[in-house]
Design a protein around this motif. Structure first.
Motif, PDB file in Angstrom:
ATOM      1  N   TRP A   1      -0.914  14.115  61.402  1.00  0.00           N
ATOM      2  CA  TRP A   1      -0.969  15.378  60.662  1.00  0.00           C
ATOM      3  C   TRP A   1      -2.427  15.818  60.514  1.00  0.00           C
TER       4      TRP A   1
ATOM      5  N   TRP B   1       8.649  12.963  69.116  1.00  0.00           N
ATOM      6  CA  TRP B   1       9.093  12.941  67.701  1.00  0.00           C
ATOM      7  C   TRP B   1       8.335  13.967  66.859  1.00  0.00           C
ATOM      8  N   TRP B   2       7.078  14.167  67.173  1.00  0.00           N
ATOM      9  CA  TRP B   2       6.271  15.109  66.394  1.00  0.00           C
ATOM     10  C   TRP B   2       6.742  16.561  66.571  1.00  0.00           C
TER      11      TRP B   2
ATOM     12  N   THR C   1       9.869  17.449  66.576  1.00  0.00           N
ATOM     13  CA  THR C   1      11.159  17.613  65.904  1.00  0.00           C
ATOM     14  C   THR C   1      10.859  18.058  64.463  1.00  0.00           C
ATOM     15  N   ASP C   2      11.919  18.286  63.689  1.00  0.00           N
ATOM     16  CA  ASP C   2      11.701  18.706  62.290  1.00  0.00           C
ATOM     17  C   ASP C   2      11.242  17.561  61.406  1.00  0.00           C
ATOM     18  N   GLU C   3      11.616  16.361  61.828  1.00  0.00           N
ATOM     19  CA  GLU C   3      11.423  15.175  60.989  1.00  0.00           C
ATOM     20  C   GLU C   3      10.027  15.059  60.322  1.00  0.00           C
TER      21      GLU C   3
ATOM     22  N   TRP D   1       7.859  17.148  59.602  1.00  0.00           N
ATOM     23  CA  TRP D   1       7.359  18.329  58.888  1.00  0.00           C
ATOM     24  C   TRP D   1       8.240  18.729  57.727  1.00  0.00           C
ATOM     25  N   LYS D   2       9.278  17.905  57.479  1.00  0.00           N
ATOM     26  CA  LYS D   2      10.169  18.215  56.360  1.00  0.00           C
ATOM     27  C   LYS D   2       9.393  18.128  55.062  1.00  0.00           C
ATOM     28  N   PRO D   3       9.645  19.046  54.147  1.00  0.00           N
ATOM     29  CA  PRO D   3       8.961  18.915  52.860  1.00  0.00           C
ATOM     30  C   PRO D   3       9.425  17.647  52.153  1.00  0.00           C
ATOM     31  N   ALA D   4       8.569  17.111  51.310  1.00  0.00           N
ATOM     32  CA  ALA D   4       8.937  15.906  50.562  1.00  0.00           C
ATOM     33  C   ALA D   4      10.190  16.193  49.740  1.00  0.00           C
ATOM     34  N   LYS D   5      10.970  15.149  49.495  1.00  0.00           N
ATOM     35  CA  LYS D   5      12.227  15.310  48.746  1.00  0.00           C
ATOM     36  C   LYS D   5      11.978  16.013  47.415  1.00  0.00           C
TER      37      LYS D   5
END
Ligand SMILES: [Zn+2]
Length: 340
Positions: free
Chosen positions: A223, A260-261, A263-265, A267-271
């Motif tokens: 990131w 993998w980078w 994909t959405d995985e 960059w998903k916002p934290a829970k």
């Protein structure tokens, strides 16, 4: 008789030096409960102890750091007010070598140097989890201009993102082959442990690099790192209190680990917190959580600013080469030392 015992006098002198150097009372310095970033973030000069990194990249400190001069023939240091031009002599030597070689061979005019470490390393008051042992350096992705930037410009000039708008992909109007050569050369040095770049930059290299890829595994997508890239070197030989990072996986990394980078995985916002959850307060790292040597380092007298002399890589007790160059504004830029 009111004669002070010489030992105490010495201690007081040392404490005074320390207080002056760190800007905080020496009495706090040895307090293991003190917030580590407050101690290290205010240290103005390195500890006058032979250069040695302690701990880990994200939890450590350094004795005997040296500063890269503000200007060299093929570099300019940026954001001088941060006082983060300090590093292990091997790191400084490597940055200087990279700057010379890219200018000579790669069509890259020179380096704009971002953060390396604080004078005694350690956690920072802002930014960066790593950069704590003087073994990490950020290099901007803007080429160095041909003129010498003023102090103000070094504070205010923005680094340029290599990405196209809000995408994960490199902007072909900004990216050049020279960027690629710069990053691949940095990765090629044996002492370099990892290079961090934005996944879009790694992808660009994977898609376009025609030359030798034997160092590609060290170029790791991460990131951030689209305005600058990050060079991390190995623990220097004999630095027994420095913990190495697990080696990068073998191969070029132009594979599914890179896919993998995209994909959405990642960059998903934290829970989102559940209703009723108390907001988590970040715990500050205490001095006692760093390696034991870091308490001694924060307490140690500083190198004197008069000792600001030429630093040669490999000097046992390295000197601050450029402390006098923390100008309050646009003032004396010291003469670059001779290329070594
Ligand atoms: Zn960095």
């Amino acid at each position: 008789m009111n004669r002070m015992n010489p030992y105490r006098r010495l201690t007081r002198a040392a404490m005074l030096v320390c207080a002056l150097a760190t800007g905080i009372p020496a009495a706090n310095a040895a307090d293991g409960n003190a917030v580590a970033k407050q101690l290290f973030g205010h240290a103005k000069l390195p500890a006058a102890i032979a250069s040695e990194p302690h701990g880990f990249y994200s939890k450590g400190c350094i004795a005997g750091a040296v500063a890269i001069p503000v200007d060299g023939p093929t570099w300019q240091a940026m954001r001088l007010s941060r006082n983060r031009r300090w590093g292990h002599p091997d790191m400084i030597a490597l940055v200087e070598r990279l700057s010379r070689e890219v200018a000579q061979y790669d069509g890259w005019p020179g380096l704009l140097i971002g953060d390396i470490s604080q004078p005694r390393g350690g956690p920072m008051l802002s930014g960066h989890a790593s950069h704590q042992m003087g073994l990490d350096a950020d290099i901007w992705l803007n080429p160095m201009p041909s003129r010498k930037l003023s102090y103000r410009e070094r504070e205010d000039t923005s680094a340029v993102s290599m990405l196209k708008n809000d995408t994960l992909y490199v902007d072909p109007d900004r990216w050049t082959d020279a960027h690629a050569r710069l990053i691949v050369r940095a990765a090629s040095y044996p002492e370099v442990e990892r290079i961090f770049v934005h996944p879009g930059i790694k992808k660009k290299l994977c898609d376009t690099w025609k030359g030798d890829r034997s160092s590609f595994g060290k170029i790791r997508p991460y990131w951030g790192h689209h305005y600058h890239f990050h060079i991390r070197i190995n623990c220097p030989k004999g630095a027994t209190d420095c913990r190495s990072q697990a080696p990068s996986p073998s191969g070029t990394g132009c594979d599914k680990s890179l896919a993998w980078w995209f994909t959405d995985e990642p960059w998903k916002p934290a829970k989102p917190a559940k209703p009723g959850d108390k907001p988590k307060k970040k715990r500050e790292m205490r001095l006692s959580e760093l390696p034991a040597a870091c308490a001694r380092i924060i307490d140690a007298p500083s190198v004197s600013s008069e000792a600001a002399a030429t630093f040669q890589p490999g000097m046992a007790v390295a000197r601050a080469s450029a402390y006098s160059v923390l100008p309050a504004n646009d003032v004396p830029i010291p003469t670059p030392r001779p290329v070594n």
